[in-house]
Design a protein around this motif. Structure first.
Motif, PDB file in Angstrom:
ATOM      1  N   LYS A   1      73.586  42.834  15.473  1.00 60.93           N
ATOM      2  CA  LYS A   1      73.342  44.092  16.186  1.00 60.93           C
ATOM      3  C   LYS A   1      74.506  45.054  15.960  1.00 60.93           C
ATOM      4  O   LYS A   1      75.562  44.682  15.439  1.00 60.93           O
ATOM      5  CB  LYS A   1      73.186  43.826  17.681  1.00 60.93           C
ATOM      6  CG  LYS A   1      72.053  42.893  18.020  1.00 60.93           C
ATOM      7  CD  LYS A   1      70.715  43.526  17.731  1.00 60.93           C
ATOM      8  CE  LYS A   1      69.579  42.623  18.230  1.00 60.93           C
ATOM      9  NZ  LYS A   1      68.243  43.178  17.893  1.00 60.93           N
ATOM     10  N   THR A   2      74.287  46.290  16.381  1.00 57.61           N
ATOM     11  CA  THR A   2      75.352  47.298  16.307  1.00 57.61           C
ATOM     12  C   THR A   2      76.109  47.344  17.627  1.00 57.61           C
ATOM     13  O   THR A   2      75.507  47.494  18.692  1.00 57.61           O
ATOM     14  CB  THR A   2      74.774  48.695  16.011  1.00 57.61           C
ATOM     15  OG1 THR A   2      74.170  48.695  14.728  1.00 57.61           O
ATOM     16  CG2 THR A   2      75.869  49.758  16.060  1.00 57.61           C
ATOM     17  N   ALA A   3      77.414  47.209  17.531  1.00 64.09           N
ATOM     18  CA  ALA A   3      78.263  47.320  18.726  1.00 64.09           C
ATOM     19  C   ALA A   3      78.715  48.767  18.857  1.00 64.09           C
ATOM     20  O   ALA A   3      79.116  49.386  17.869  1.00 64.09           O
ATOM     21  CB  ALA A   3      79.480  46.413  18.600  1.00 64.09           C
ATOM     22  N   THR A   4      78.648  49.303  20.055  1.00 61.99           N
ATOM     23  CA  THR A   4      79.100  50.671  20.302  1.00 61.99           C
ATOM     24  C   THR A   4      80.125  50.657  21.436  1.00 61.99           C
ATOM     25  O   THR A   4      79.819  50.243  22.551  1.00 61.99           O
ATOM     26  CB  THR A   4      77.932  51.588  20.685  1.00 61.99           C
ATOM     27  OG1 THR A   4      77.002  51.646  19.606  1.00 61.99           O
ATOM     28  CG2 THR A   4      78.447  53.006  20.966  1.00 61.99           C
ATOM     29  N   LEU A   5      81.326  51.108  21.121  1.00 64.41           N
ATOM     30  CA  LEU A   5      82.408  51.160  22.094  1.00 64.41           C
ATOM     31  C   LEU A   5      82.728  52.620  22.381  1.00 64.41           C
ATOM     32  O   LEU A   5      82.677  53.470  21.482  1.00 64.41           O
ATOM     33  CB  LEU A   5      83.657  50.461  21.548  1.00 64.41           C
ATOM     34  CG  LEU A   5      83.661  48.928  21.542  1.00 64.41           C
ATOM     35  CD1 LEU A   5      82.579  48.351  20.624  1.00 64.41           C
ATOM     36  CD2 LEU A   5      85.033  48.411  21.140  1.00 64.41           C
ATOM     37  N   THR A   6      83.078  52.894  23.625  1.00 55.45           N
ATOM     38  CA  THR A   6      83.285  54.273  24.061  1.00 55.45           C
ATOM     39  C   THR A   6      84.722  54.507  24.484  1.00 55.45           C
ATOM     40  O   THR A   6      85.349  53.636  25.102  1.00 55.45           O
ATOM     41  CB  THR A   6      82.370  54.590  25.257  1.00 55.45           C
ATOM     42  OG1 THR A   6      81.014  54.309  24.902  1.00 55.45           O
ATOM     43  CG2 THR A   6      82.480  56.057  25.656  1.00 55.45           C
ATOM     44  N   CYS A   7      85.215  55.666  24.138  1.00 58.38           N
ATOM     45  CA  CYS A   7      86.554  56.092  24.555  1.00 58.38           C
ATOM     46  C   CYS A   7      86.414  57.502  25.129  1.00 58.38           C
ATOM     47  O   CYS A   7      86.036  58.433  24.406  1.00 58.38           O
ATOM     48  CB  CYS A   7      87.499  56.079  23.361  1.00 58.38           C
ATOM     49  SG  CYS A   7      89.176  56.663  23.704  1.00 58.38           S
ATOM     50  N   ASN A   8      86.688  57.641  26.418  1.00 56.68           N
ATOM     51  CA  ASN A   8      86.633  58.948  27.078  1.00 56.68           C
ATOM     52  C   ASN A   8      88.030  59.349  27.520  1.00 56.68           C
ATOM     53  O   ASN A   8      88.835  58.491  27.899  1.00 56.68           O
ATOM     54  CB  ASN A   8      85.722  58.885  28.308  1.00 56.68           C
ATOM     55  CG  ASN A   8      84.279  58.641  27.938  1.00 56.68           C
ATOM     56  OD1 ASN A   8      83.642  59.440  27.263  1.00 56.68           O
ATOM     57  ND2 ASN A   8      83.743  57.519  28.375  1.00 56.68           N
ATOM     58  N   TYR A   9      88.308  60.634  27.478  1.00 56.74           N
ATOM     59  CA  TYR A   9      89.622  61.084  27.892  1.00 56.74           C
ATOM     60  C   TYR A   9      89.516  62.346  28.749  1.00 56.74           C
ATOM     61  O   TYR A   9      88.541  63.113  28.655  1.00 56.74           O
ATOM     62  CB  TYR A   9      90.539  61.336  26.688  1.00 56.74           C
ATOM     63  CG  TYR A   9      90.013  62.329  25.694  1.00 56.74           C
ATOM     64  CD1 TYR A   9      89.180  61.908  24.654  1.00 56.74           C
ATOM     65  CD2 TYR A   9      90.333  63.677  25.777  1.00 56.74           C
ATOM     66  CE1 TYR A   9      88.684  62.814  23.725  1.00 56.74           C
ATOM     67  CE2 TYR A   9      89.853  64.587  24.858  1.00 56.74           C
ATOM     68  CZ  TYR A   9      89.016  64.147  23.831  1.00 56.74           C
ATOM     69  OH  TYR A   9      88.531  65.047  22.928  1.00 56.74           O
ATOM     70  N   THR A  10      90.507  62.521  29.607  1.00 50.04           N
ATOM     71  CA  THR A  10      90.561  63.706  30.463  1.00 50.04           C
ATOM     72  C   THR A  10      91.972  64.275  30.456  1.00 50.04           C
ATOM     73  O   THR A  10      92.945  63.551  30.197  1.00 50.04           O
ATOM     74  CB  THR A  10      90.175  63.364  31.917  1.00 50.04           C
ATOM     75  OG1 THR A  10      90.995  62.294  32.388  1.00 50.04           O
ATOM     76  CG2 THR A  10      88.719  62.963  32.027  1.00 50.04           C
TER      77      THR A  10
END
Lengths: 115, 112
Positions: B17-26
């Protein structure tokens, strides 16, 4: 295969003792970084040097930590006196910065345990 | 204050499967964003760098996107393998600063 080396790999010491960690950056790299990694805080920048000159050490407790680069092949991080809260893995990284930053190459780390 | 958040501390997916990792910044305007992989007992290893004016970057099975409007980067691993199991860190750098600020990482486990 050029790589960053760090010594020692593991260090166990008692509270109040001096600890010195050493790093040999990759030959030709002009920037060296010291990081500390813990489960709670993650990877934190302590200090970094460019062309051996300290550029920023604001992440480092000044009263007990000191970082130096006596020559282009050696960077040191010293803790005196050490405290249990200093227990962490300390990473050195080096990079070649021309105009902008490129990737950083990390060493294997020094795992420090202060009892 | 500046803040970097990476999605869930741990992510488990099935091999292939495809792994999707998220990085959010403020409270940050990064000029560059980097992704690193870290294996237990080792230092982080650089994977990809993307600039603020780039929408997407690819390298083999890896793809990174950078949306400065959403203040988010997505890191994809396609056709995931158990060997991809590791902690993945995103790191941000401002335009004139030389240092990186790292997120706390996402531990990815690819199940066979």
């Amino acid at each position: 295969d050029a790589r960053v080396t760090q010594t020692p790999r593991d260090k166990v010491t008692e509270m109040g003792q001096e600890v010195t960690m050493r790093c040999q950056p990759i030959l030709g790299h002009n920037t060296v970084f010291w990081y500390r990694q813990t489960m709670m805080q993650g990877l934190e920048l302590l200090a970094y040097f460019r062309n051996r000159a300290p550029l920023d050490d604001s992440g480092m407790p000044k009263d007990r930590f000191s970082a130096e680069m006596p020559d282009a092949t050696l960077a040191t991080l010293k803790i005196q006196p050490s405290e249990p809260r200093d227990s962490a893995v300390y990473f050195c990284a080096s990079g070649l910065v021309v105009r902008t930053i490129n990737e950083q190459f990390f060493g294997p780390g020094t795992r420090l345990t202060v009892l | 204050s500046q803040k970097i958040e990476q999605n869930s501390e741990a992510l488990n997916i099935q091999e292939g499967k495809t792994a999707t990792l998220t990085c959010n910044y403020t409270n940050y305007s990064p000029a560059y964003l980097q992704w690193y992989r870290q294996d237990p007992g080792r230092g982080p290893v650089f994977l990809l760098l993307i600039r603020e004016n780039e929408k997407e970057k690819r390298k083999e099975r890896l793809k990174v996107t950078f949306d400065t409007t959403l203040k988010q980067s997505l890191f994809h691993i396609t056709a995931s393998q158990p060997a991809d199991s590791a902690t993945y860190l995103c790191a941000l750098q401002g335009g004139s600063a030389r240092q990186l600020t790292f997120g706390s990482g996402t531990q990815l486990t690819v199940l066979p």
